[in-house]
Scaffold this active site. Structure first.
Site, short mmCIF file in Angstrom:
data_model
loop_
_atom_site.label_atom_id
_atom_site.label_comp_id
_atom_site.label_asym_id
_atom_site.label_seq_id
_atom_site.Cartn_x
_atom_site.Cartn_y
_atom_site.Cartn_z
N SER A 416 0.88 -1.25 0.24
CA SER A 416 -0.18 0.08 -0.01
C SER A 416 1.02 1.30 0.12
CB SER A 416 -0.85 -0.06 1.24
OG SER A 416 -1.93 0.76 0.96
N PRO A 417 0.25 2.35 -0.56
CA PRO A 417 1.20 3.52 -0.45
C PRO A 417 1.55 3.98 0.82
CG PRO A 417 -0.94 3.77 -2.07
CD PRO A 417 -0.96 2.63 -1.14
N GLN A 511 1.36 6.44 -7.20
CA GLN A 511 0.26 7.28 -6.81
C GLN A 511 0.35 8.72 -6.79
OE1 GLN A 511 -0.54 7.83 -2.34
NE2 GLN A 511 -2.74 6.57 -2.97
N TYR A 593 -7.11 14.96 1.12
CA TYR A 593 -6.01 15.68 0.38
C TYR A 593 -6.99 16.41 -0.94
CZ TYR A 593 -2.53 13.33 2.89
OH TYR A 593 -2.02 13.19 4.09
#
Ligand SMILES: Cc1cc2nc3c(=O)[nH]c(=O)nc-3n(C[C@H](O)[C@H](O)[C@H](O)COP(=O)(O)OP(=O)(O)OC[C@H]3O[C@@H](n4cnc5c(N)ncnc54)[C@H](O)[C@@H]3O)c2cc1C
Ligand SMILES: Cc1cc2nc3c(=O)[nH]c(=O)nc-3n(C[C@H](O)[C@H](O)[C@H](O)COP(=O)(O)O)c2cc1C
Length: 787
Positions: A416-417, A511, A593
């Protein structure tokens, strides 16, 4: 046990003669025969509701050791079975090895009454209790076991802080003259919608038969009009259920016993004790019947309360010990029960799954029972599920490949990022090469970069990486080259794959994101979401709302022209990403974000075309997606990460997430990476094991889109379970990969899998087995003699 040192709670009052109250009374009296224990019950054992009461092997064990007399009585009455049958689309699937016991609720109450009488408890039936406050005046302890509608709880709501949550489905407890030898789930697809029956035997020839369905199905079927027709309101309902479930009942009758249609209400309390008054059983908590009976929990409470009174020096300490022992157990059961209840609410979206997968999905619905558990219990059943999934023999589900556009991932694990916050001027350096490189060697099918920012002001912290200049592009190229060289091309190439293997190598995904109003903050270990001590840059957002009032900067609300500029930044970064050799691109529309804050109604208060309803809030993220998709190579897949819920009142919900996913798919997203929250600071997430997966599950099963599930998925058993149940196509793990870069290789070794989907790098082959421990190497004693 009897005859204790100094007596704690000499005079005990119990409000309610249900299983919780009676069992507590019996145990307390047994622990101290000189203690006075009085139970008030406004009804009588013979006019109780309900039919069978289920216990698992574990609870039965606790009851056996606490009071062998009660246990012996129960044992005589028990019907035992160990299988769960699931009938779905005329196919009966059986899973064995579970271990249940049940008995007639009325017999249980009769046993408990008898035991209380024998021990000298003063049981006052058909007598309403004085209030708890009145009882507290002349008793040392008042046990409020007065059921789900507890008047004690209501009277002291300011202290107990009850939370009652009503759920959507309607259900009714009935019994059937049906000799079942297993738990039976019947799924009935009717012209009104899907209905289900939960049935289990409780005495010879008779089974509890709970009928349940979504509220709208219940209305369409006309049950709302039948529910008040005769003395107990059930005659019409029973006739109708008999007709609907005729195939299951094979002409046998259904019966009611003070039965009526209800919506399940989950009861929880902020506190369980108030001075010498304590809540027990349904008064303190309820858990949906599909996971385990309330009776079992109530009796377990009674056991813990009695044990605490025995162990602690005074009532106060005992009640504190009781609450702290039971609360985590109950809350964990309630989380599982909620997952189960919500699964049944969504049942309609699973009925098209093939029968074996549907059965597996049902059995693992609470996310507590896993593939591994079921495999131990009944290998034949799980072998069938694995075959249905398409896993070759000997291949764990997580090691089956998955294709998105032109990219075939060799297995279902995604790193996962994870932002590392160690970049300088947005350039990924040696740390990133080693960090991502190590994880690429560690076996995952896809390694994601951290959020790579599209502009200097789009960074979260000064340590974030970016992709807005040539230097950054070249530095990323160095990393993707390493990943592809060491792990294959990620596009069906030969890759390293170990000797003789021809499988896709590790793929690497980029990403892309913009921090929006959560930018210009310190490095993670210096204070998450805290503004920089100096050198802050201006923030932008859909609306001029700070992340935290008085802490974070008030962002500038973006104008139409500025939005176009940011969209172009995303497209330019995507073009660089393609040149830098990434295999997949993920647009970061989660965690508050910039793009995420357009989606949430809590952070987007715009009144122009980029705000308002969901279509308006989606407009800018979709414009960015279109711009990125236009420049991103058509053979390469595009993922979008979303926060599927804001975990906050008035915020985005799971329903919105389904609509968002559909829109993203229409604009070229191939897969949705389903995270949640972090959008507003005052969120209240329901953390727990794989707690975000129900959102991924909904999107996958309601839209048909592939999904990446993420969040508190930590074991390979969970990964296999999520895949087999059809809750996810890929599973992303973040923190487990910080703990163990070789997470996937170790998962393979632990499952004795040595195939092409988890290749050990050739230089590491000598270490592909766990190192032997000293202990197992030591010679075993050959001869032992008594001294
Ligand atoms: C219709 C129905 C059917 C059910 N069937 C089953 C089933 O088949 N199997 C199963 O496992 N679970 C069943 N349950 C759930 C189960 O009954 C409860 O979880 C379990 O009984 C909880 O035990 P308890 O002792 O906490 O509360 P209860 O069993 O609800 O007992 C509370 C008692 O307190 C009494 N009371 C309340 N206020 C006063 C007062 N002021 N004075 C005197 N007495 C008072 C009530 O009359 C009641 O008998 C059913 C629930 C319902 C509503
Ligand atoms: C150190 C760290 C950094 C993270 N950075 C990002 C990020 O850059 N982008 C993102 O989408 N999620 C980020 N996350 C969230 C993770 O990708 C993941 O969704 C979350 O940690 C839950 O998964 P886990 O329970 O397996 O850790 C980060 C998580 C951690 C622990």
């Amino acid at each position: 046990m009897p005859g204790r040192r100094d007596r704690v709670a000499e005079r005990v009052a119990v409000i309610g003669g249900g299983p919780g109250g009676l069992y507590a009374a019996a145990l307390l009296k047994r622990l101290d025969p000189d203690r006075s224990v009085t139970v008030w019950e406004r009804g009588a054992p013979e006019d109780t509701f309900g039919f069978g009461v289920v216990f698992s092997d574990e609870t039965v064990g606790g009851i056996e050791s606490a009071d062998p007399v009660v246990y012996a009585g129960m044992r005589k009455e028990f019907v035992r079975w160990d299988a769960i049958d699931i009938r779905h689309r005329d196919r009966l699937t059986r899973s064995g090895g579970h271990g249940f016991a049940a008995l007639d609720r009325r017999r249980l109450l009769a046993l408990l009454y008898a035991r209380c009488r024998d021990l000298g408890v003063d049981v006052r039936i058909r007598t309403s209790a004085p209030t708890a406050a009145e009882l507290a005046a002349d008793h040392d302890l008042v046990v409020a076991a007065d059921g789900a509608h507890s008047a004690t709880r209501t009277a002291h709501a300011d202290v107990f802080r009850p939370r009652l949550t009503a759920h959507d489905c309607r259900y009714i407890w009935l019994s059937a003259d049906l000799p079942l030898d297993a738990f039976r789930f019947e799924v009935l697809e009717t012209p009104y919608g899907v209905m289900q029956a939960h049935a289990y035997p409780y005495r010879r020839g008779a089974s509890t038969f709970v009928v349940e369905m979504a509220e709208e199905v219940w209305r369409r079927a006309g049950f709302d009009r039948l529910s008040g027709d005769l003395p107990d309101g059930t005659e019409g309902t029973i006739a109708s259920c008999e007709k609907l479930f005729a195939g299951v009942l094979e002409g046998r009758a259904l019966h009611g016993n003070r039965s009526r249609w209800q919506s399940f209400t989950t009861v929880a309390n902020g506190r369980w004790r108030h001075g010498r008054i304590v809540l027990l059983g349904d008064a303190a908590h309820t858990a949906h019947f599909s996971i385990g009976s309330g009776t079992k929990l109530a009796m377990e409470d009674a056991l813990a309360l009695a044990a605490s009174l025995r162990e602690q020096p005074d009532v106060d300490a005992a009640l504190a010990a009781y609450e702290s022992e039971r609360r985590p157990v109950v809350e964990s059961t309630q989380r599982a029960a909620l997952a189960s209840l919500e699964w049944f609410e969504r049942l309609g979206s699973y009925v098209d799954q093939p029968p074996t997968q549907f059965a597996f999905n049902l059995l693992t619905r609470s996310r507590r029972v896993t593939h591994g558990n079921l495999r131990l219990r009944d290998r034949e059943f799980t072998d069938g599920v694995e075959r249905g999934f398409g896993a070759p023999p000997g291949t764990p589900p997580m090691f089956t490949p998955f294709t998105l556009r032109g990219l075939t991932l060799r297995n279902r694990v995604v790193v996962s990022p994870m932002d590392m916050y160690v970049a300088r001027d947005g350039v990924p350096g040696d740390f990133h090469l080693v960090h991502l490189g190590a994880r690429a060697l560690g076996g995952a099918g896809l390694v994601m970069t951290e959020m790579v920012c599209v502009s200097p002001n789009g960074r979260i912290t000064p340590g974030c990486t970016g992709l807005w200049n040539d230097e950054q592009e070249a530095a990323w190229r160095r990393i993707t080259d390493f990943v592809h060289r060491q792990g294959g091309t990620g596009q069906g190439g030969t890759g390293q794959g170990g000797p003789g293997h021809d499988a896709p190598g590790t793929a690497i995904g980029l990403q892309l994101g913009h921090s929006g109003r959560k930018g210009s903050t310190r490095l993670m270990w210096e204070g998450i979401d805290q503004p920089l001590p100096d050198g802050n840059w201006p923030l932008v957002a859909p609306s001029a709302l700070p992340y935290r009032e008085g802490v974070n900067q008030v962002p500038h609300a973006l104008t139409g022209r500025e939005l176009a500029g940011i969209r172009d930044r995303f497209a330019a970064a995507a073009e660089r990403g393609a040149r830098a050799g990434f295999d997949l691109l993920e647009l970061h529309c989660a965690h508050g974000y910039l793009l995420s804050s357009f989606l949430s109604p809590l952070t987007n208060r715009r009144t122009d075309r980029y705000g308002g309803d969901l279509a308006g809030r989606l407009r800018f993220p979709l414009e960015v997606l279109d711009a990125v998709r236009a420049v991103w190579p058509s053979r390469k897949p595009l993922s979008v990460r979303i926060s599927a819920t804001d975990w906050a009142p008035g915020g985005a919900t799971g329903d919105d997430a389904v609509a968002v996913a559909r829109a993203l798919a229409d604009h070229g997203a191939d897969v949705v990476d389903v995270s949640t929250g972090q959008v507003v600071a005052d969120e209240r997430p329901a953390f727990g094991r794989s707690y975000q997966t129900p959102f991924a599950d909904r999107i996958r099963n309601e839209t048909g889109l592939p999904v990446i599930a993420v969040g508190a998925i930590s074991s390979w058993d969970d990964v296999n379970s999520l895949l087999l149940a059809g809750r996810a196509d890929l599973c992303a793990l973040a923190r487990p990969h910080l703990y163990d870069p070789h997470w996937t290789l170790h998962a393979a070794a632990e499952q004795s899998y040595a195939g092409p989907a988890a290749p050990w790098p050739a230089p590491y082959l000598a270490g592909s087995r766990p190192p032997p421990t000293g202990r197992t190497d030591a010679p075993k004693p050959r001869l032992t003699l008594d001294s």
